[in-house]
Design an enzyme around this catalytic site. Structure first.
Site, short mmCIF file in Angstrom:
data_model
loop_
_atom_site.label_atom_id
_atom_site.label_comp_id
_atom_site.label_asym_id
_atom_site.label_seq_id
_atom_site.Cartn_x
_atom_site.Cartn_y
_atom_site.Cartn_z
N GLU A 1 4.25 -5.32 7.13
CA GLU A 1 3.43 -4.33 7.83
C GLU A 1 3.83 -4.18 9.30
O GLU A 1 3.74 -3.09 9.87
CB GLU A 1 1.94 -4.70 7.73
CG GLU A 1 1.33 -4.55 6.35
CD GLU A 1 1.46 -5.82 5.51
OE1 GLU A 1 2.31 -6.68 5.82
OE2 GLU A 1 0.69 -5.93 4.52
N GLU B 1 -0.33 -9.35 -1.19
CA GLU B 1 -1.77 -9.65 -1.09
C GLU B 1 -2.44 -9.58 -2.45
O GLU B 1 -3.32 -10.38 -2.77
CB GLU B 1 -2.42 -8.69 -0.09
CG GLU B 1 -1.99 -8.97 1.35
CD GLU B 1 -2.38 -7.88 2.33
OE1 GLU B 1 -2.21 -6.69 2.01
OE2 GLU B 1 -2.85 -8.23 3.43
N ALA C 1 0.87 -1.19 0.00
CA ALA C 1 0.00 0.00 0.00
C ALA C 1 0.89 1.23 0.00
O ALA C 1 2.04 1.16 0.44
CB ALA C 1 -0.86 0.00 1.25
N GLY D 1 0.63 -5.13 0.64
CA GLY D 1 -0.49 -5.17 -0.31
C GLY D 1 -0.07 -5.76 -1.65
O GLY D 1 -0.92 -6.30 -2.38
#
Ligand code: DAK
Length: 257
Positions: free
Chosen positions: A131, A111, A65, A108
Site C-alpha cells: 500500500e 490481509e 483491494a 488486502g
C-alpha cells in the site's frame, strides 16, 4: 448468482470458496467482498459446514483491494465504504478458515489470508503489504495482524518498504504453517479442513475462540477464558462420546451438542 466466487463442497463438512476474478488477479472489489461475506454468513448458519477453505488461482490468491474502485472514493467515500462492513462480517465468522495461497497475496489479499486461522502456501507464494507504494497504508489488519504474526522488525520492513516476502520467509517468520508444491496447496488445505471437520464442533469453536483470545488479551485473561471454555465443554454430549470412544477403542461420532 455468484459472479466473483466459486463454491464447492469437496469433502463432507468442508466448504471451499475460490476467489474468481482472474482478469484482475482476484482484486477484492465490493462485489467480491459482498459475495464472500454473504457466503460466510450462510456457512456460519449451516450446521453441515464445519470448516472453510478459501483459495484463489495459481497466479494470485488476491492482489489486494481493487485499486480502480478505491480511486473513485474520496475521504467521505472511504468513511462510508460498504467494504468495511464486509470485512467485519468476515472477521466475525465463527468456524475455522484455512487459506490456500498461491501466487500474489498482496495488500488486502495478504490481509484476507491473515483473517484465516491457518495459512498453507505454495512455494511460489508472495506475501506483501505494498500500500505504501500507492501513498496509503494497510487498512484491514496489515499493521496489526502482520506484526503479531511475524514480529515488529519484519512487519515494519514489509509495511514501510512495500516489498513482499517469499513463502519460505513467511514460513520462517510464522505467518504460514506449511509450504507445499503449488499444485498441492488446495488439496493439503482441504485435507486439514477435513480433519478439523471431523472433530467435535463445540470443542473446535471454543478452542478457536480461546486461541483468538491469545492475540488480543493479556495472559491472565486468556488463561481464565481457556479454563472457563474447558469447563463448559464438560457439559457437552460430544465430550462424553469422545472419552467413551477412547475407552472403548473405537472412533468417536460427534454430533455437535
Ligand atoms: N486492483 C485492480 N486491478 C488489479 C490489481 C488491483 N489491486 N492488481 C492487478 N490488477 C489488474 C491489472 O490492472 C491488470 O489489469 P489489465 O491491465 O490487464 O486490465 C491485471 O490485473 C493483471 O495485472 P498485471 O498486468 O499488473 O500483472 P503482473 O503480473 O504484471 O503484475 C502484480 C502483478 C500483482 C505485481 C501487479 O498487478 C500489482 O502490483 N498489483 C497491485 C498490487 C497492490 O498494490 N495491492 C495493494 C492494493 S491496496 C480497507 C481494506 C483493505 C484495504 C484498504 C482499506 N478498509 C477496510 C478500510 C486494502 C488496500 C489494498 O490492498
Amino acid at each position: 448468482m455468484l459472479t466473483t466466487l466459486k463454491i464447492t463442497t469437496p469433502m463432507e463438512g468442508v466448504l471451499c470458496i475460490t476467489l474468481n476474478r482472474p482478469e484482475a488477479l482476484n482484486a477484492l472489489n465490493t462485489q467480491l467482498l459482498s459475495e464472500l461475506a454473504d457466503s460466510l454468513n450462510d456457512a456460519d448458519r449451516n450446521d453441515k459446514v464445519r470448516a472453510v477453505v478459501i483459495t484463489g488461482s495459481a497466479k494470485a490468491f488476491a492482489a489486494g483491494a481493487d485499486i480502480n474502485e478505491m480511486a473513485e472514493r474520496d475521504l467521505v467515500g472511504m468513511l462510508e465504504d460498504p467494504r468495511q462492513h464486509h470485512w467485519a462480517t468476515i472477521m466475525r465468522f465463527r468456524k475455522p478458515i484455512i487459506a490456500a495461497v498461491n501466487g500474489y497475496a498482496l495488500g488486502g489479499g495478504c490481509e484476507l489470508a491473515m483473517h484465516a486461522d491457518i495459512i498453507i502456501a505454495g512455494e511460489n507464494a508472495l506475501f506483501g503489504q505494498p500500500e505504501i507504494n500507492l501513498g496509503i497504508m494497510p487498512g484491514a489488519g496489515g499493521t496489526q495482524r502482520l506484526l503479531r504474526a511475524v514480529g515488529k522488525s519484519l512487519a515494519t520492513q514489509m509495511v514501510l518498504t512495500g516489498e513482499p516476502i517469499s513463502a519460505h520467509r513467511a514460513l520462517k517468520a510464522g505467518l504460514i504453517s506449511e509450504i507445499t508444491q503449488p499444485e498441492l496447496t488446495l488439496e493439503r488445505a482441504i485435507d486439514i479442513a477435513t480433519r478439523i471437520a471431523s472433530k467435535a464442533p463445540l470443542a473446535v469453536r471454543l478452542a478457536r475462540e480461546s486461541l483468538h483470545k491469545a492475540m488480543d488479551t493479556d495472559l491472565a485473561t486468556g488463561l481464565r477464558f481457556e479454563r472457563h471454555a474447558f469447563t463448559l465443554l464438560a457439559g457437552t454430549a460430544d465430550r462424553n462420546e469422545g472419552i467413551r470412544a477412547f475407552q472403548e477403542k473405537r472412533l468417536a461420532t460427534f454430533k455437535g451438542h
